[in-house]
Design an enzyme around this catalytic site. Structure first.
Site, PDB file in Angstrom:
ATOM      1  N   ASP A  15       0.978  -1.242  -0.078  1.00  0.00           N
ATOM      2  CA  ASP A  15      -0.154  -0.134   0.003  1.00  0.00           C
ATOM      3  C   ASP A  15       0.886   1.268   0.052  1.00  0.00           C
ATOM      4  O   ASP A  15       1.685   1.490   0.824  1.00  0.00           O
ATOM      5  CB  ASP A  15      -1.062   0.150   1.271  1.00  0.00           C
ATOM      6  CG  ASP A  15      -2.022   1.010   1.197  1.00  0.00           C
ATOM      7  OD1 ASP A  15      -2.019   1.885   0.439  1.00  0.00           O
ATOM      8  OD2 ASP A  15      -2.861   1.055   2.330  1.00  0.00           O
ATOM      9  N   ASP A 105      -3.963   2.483  -5.341  1.00  0.00           N
ATOM     10  CA  ASP A 105      -2.533   2.389  -4.711  1.00  0.00           C
ATOM     11  C   ASP A 105      -2.431   1.012  -3.973  1.00  0.00           C
ATOM     12  O   ASP A 105      -1.367   1.316  -3.258  1.00  0.00           O
ATOM     13  CB  ASP A 105      -2.368   3.658  -3.936  1.00  0.00           C
ATOM     14  CG  ASP A 105      -3.149   3.719  -2.662  1.00  0.00           C
ATOM     15  OD1 ASP A 105      -4.160   3.140  -2.533  1.00  0.00           O
ATOM     16  OD2 ASP A 105      -2.679   4.367  -1.661  1.00  0.00           O
ATOM     17  N   GLU A 106      -2.944   0.168  -3.999  1.00  0.00           N
ATOM     18  CA  GLU A 106      -2.790  -1.002  -3.005  1.00  0.00           C
ATOM     19  C   GLU A 106      -3.127  -2.482  -3.742  1.00  0.00           C
ATOM     20  O   GLU A 106      -4.187  -2.301  -4.670  1.00  0.00           O
ATOM     21  CB  GLU A 106      -3.571  -1.092  -1.679  1.00  0.00           C
ATOM     22  CG  GLU A 106      -4.992  -0.798  -1.969  1.00  0.00           C
ATOM     23  CD  GLU A 106      -5.612  -0.684  -0.395  1.00  0.00           C
ATOM     24  OE1 GLU A 106      -5.235  -1.346   0.368  1.00  0.00           O
ATOM     25  OE2 GLU A 106      -6.563   0.067  -0.281  1.00  0.00           O
TER      26      GLU A 106
END
Ligand SMILES: [Mg+2]
Length: 401
Positions: A15, A105-106
């Site tokens: 993350d 974003d993860e």
């Protein structure tokens, strides 16, 4: 020796830290080491220098500036974030073929069975962090554990710019002292209900028992929480995970809007979503309306249709019904974001016909004609009269960390 390797927890949750703010600091050296807020009306992301002053996301910019007067406020640059996301996912896929993206974003990565070529999960996680830093220039935190849920908790605890490995056998010792807010799905409302009963840690949740949790929070949330508190999470990391829903949302800003304008915005969102569904040949059954209010509270309203559809009219009618239901809430709190998503998607894009056959429902000639015009001349070539002159503000997703 082989058992040692096999015994290692092999799920990574990777993350990026304060993603948008980190991209801004990467691209503008003058911002490095300074408190940075991304987003003009609402803080979409805050650098760790700003978080140290108590800034959180989402939060109104005025409140954030009061907490942190020296902060630099920058507008979001979605195209830069999309590119950075693509670059990071390229690093993920170079690390292991089994990558399941969960947001911009993860992602979860399964790295079991790679020890001969790439080393242990811990070694792989160390290298992954270094490569993201080197190739993309961004800080990332990685949690390593035996379940997806715990890997996500571990990355949350390991932030910022950290690595946290939960070895097999130590799961509950790691999990139980944590505050309940660390559990996936526990927002302020659920946390409040638990706090009222003096339940503050995950260990206390585990000791309450499933029946009591169900009585407190309802069947779904109660069972979910009971399972998580005991680290029961059988889900595997799934590659190329097909999207479970197709949706679109739109930020409205903080100025009050007449209900008719909100309805018109919803219609434009439904047009956009159903066009994408038809393009992907996927029909869906459950329509979910997402709302965010002036005080940052959120609400969702869902309705499931009897059968899957990709027809604009059917989905719009359902969405309008949900919006009307939520009207008192909107009047009370003021709406700042509206979104619509369709889930329960057919996996094979095949729409089951029901008898009697009165023609496939999802072959509406109007929808097909409009799709053809928009494909050829652009998404705004044909617009509903109510949407004329209206600009749909694409909502940049707010990331929690
Ligand atoms: Mg993040």
């Amino acid at each position: 020796v082989v058992e040692d390797v096999v015994d290692q927890a092999s799920i990574l949750h990777a993350d990026l830290d304060s993603f948008y703010a980190s991209v801004e600091q990467r691209d503008d050296p003058a911002l490095r080491g300074r408190p940075v807020l991304v987003g003009m009306g609402v803080v979409l992301a805050a650098s760790y220098e700003a978080k140290a002053f108590g800034v959180r996301t989402p939060m109104g910019s005025a409140q954030a500036r009061a907490l942190c007067p020296d902060a630099v406020v920058v507008p979001p640059r979605m195209s830069a974030y999309s590119q950075a996301s693509k670059d990071v996912f390229a690093v993920f896929r170079d690390t292991t073929p089994i990558v399941e993206g969960i947001s911009i974003d993860e992602a979860f990565l399964e790295v079991g069975g790679l020890h001969k070529i790439r080393g242990t999960p811990t070694e792989i996680a160390i290298r992954l962090r270094a490569e993201v830093r080197q190739r993309v220039g961004l800080p990332i935190t990685v949690g390593v554990a035996g379940t997806k849920f715990l890997a996500k908790v571990a990355s949350g605890v390991g932030k910022p710019d950290g690595l946290l490995v939960v070895p097999p056998g130590k799961e509950l010792a790691f999990l139980h002292p944590l505050p309940v807010e660390r559990l996936w799905g526990v927002g302020p409302v659920t946390a409040g209900k638990l706090h009222e009963r003096q339940i503050r840690t995950v260990g206390q949740v585990a000791r309450v028992g499933e029946a009591a949790l169900v009585a407190m929070l309802g069947a779904h949330a109660g069972r979910h929480l009971h399972a998580l508190a005991h680290n029961h999470d059988p889900r595997r990391v799934r590659v190329g995970h097909r999207r479970g829903s197709i949706g679109s949302q739109c930020a409205l800003g903080r100025r009050p809007r007449p209900f008719a304008e909100i309805e018109a915005t919803l219609a434009a969102l439904v047009d956009r979503v159903t066009r994408r569904m038809r393009g992907a040949k996927r029909a869906g059954r459950t329509v979910t309306l997402r709302l965010r209010f002036g005080d940052f509270s959120r609400a969702t309203r869902s309705h499931s249709l009897l059968k899957a559809t990709m027809q604009t009219r059917a989905i719009l009618e359902t969405a309008r019904g949900l919006l009307t239901e939520a009207r008192p809430l909107i009047a009370e709190r003021g709406l700042t974001l509206v979104g619509i998503a369709v889930s329960n998607l057919d996996t094979d894009g095949y729409v089951q016909l029901e008898l009697p056959f009165d023609g496939p429902d999802d072959d509406s000639p109007l929808d097909s004609a409009l799709d053809a015009v928009r494909d050829r001349f652009g998404g705004t070539a044909v617009t509903r009269a109510v949407n004329l002159g209206q600009d749909l503000n694409p909502a940049v997703p707010i990331l929690s960390d």
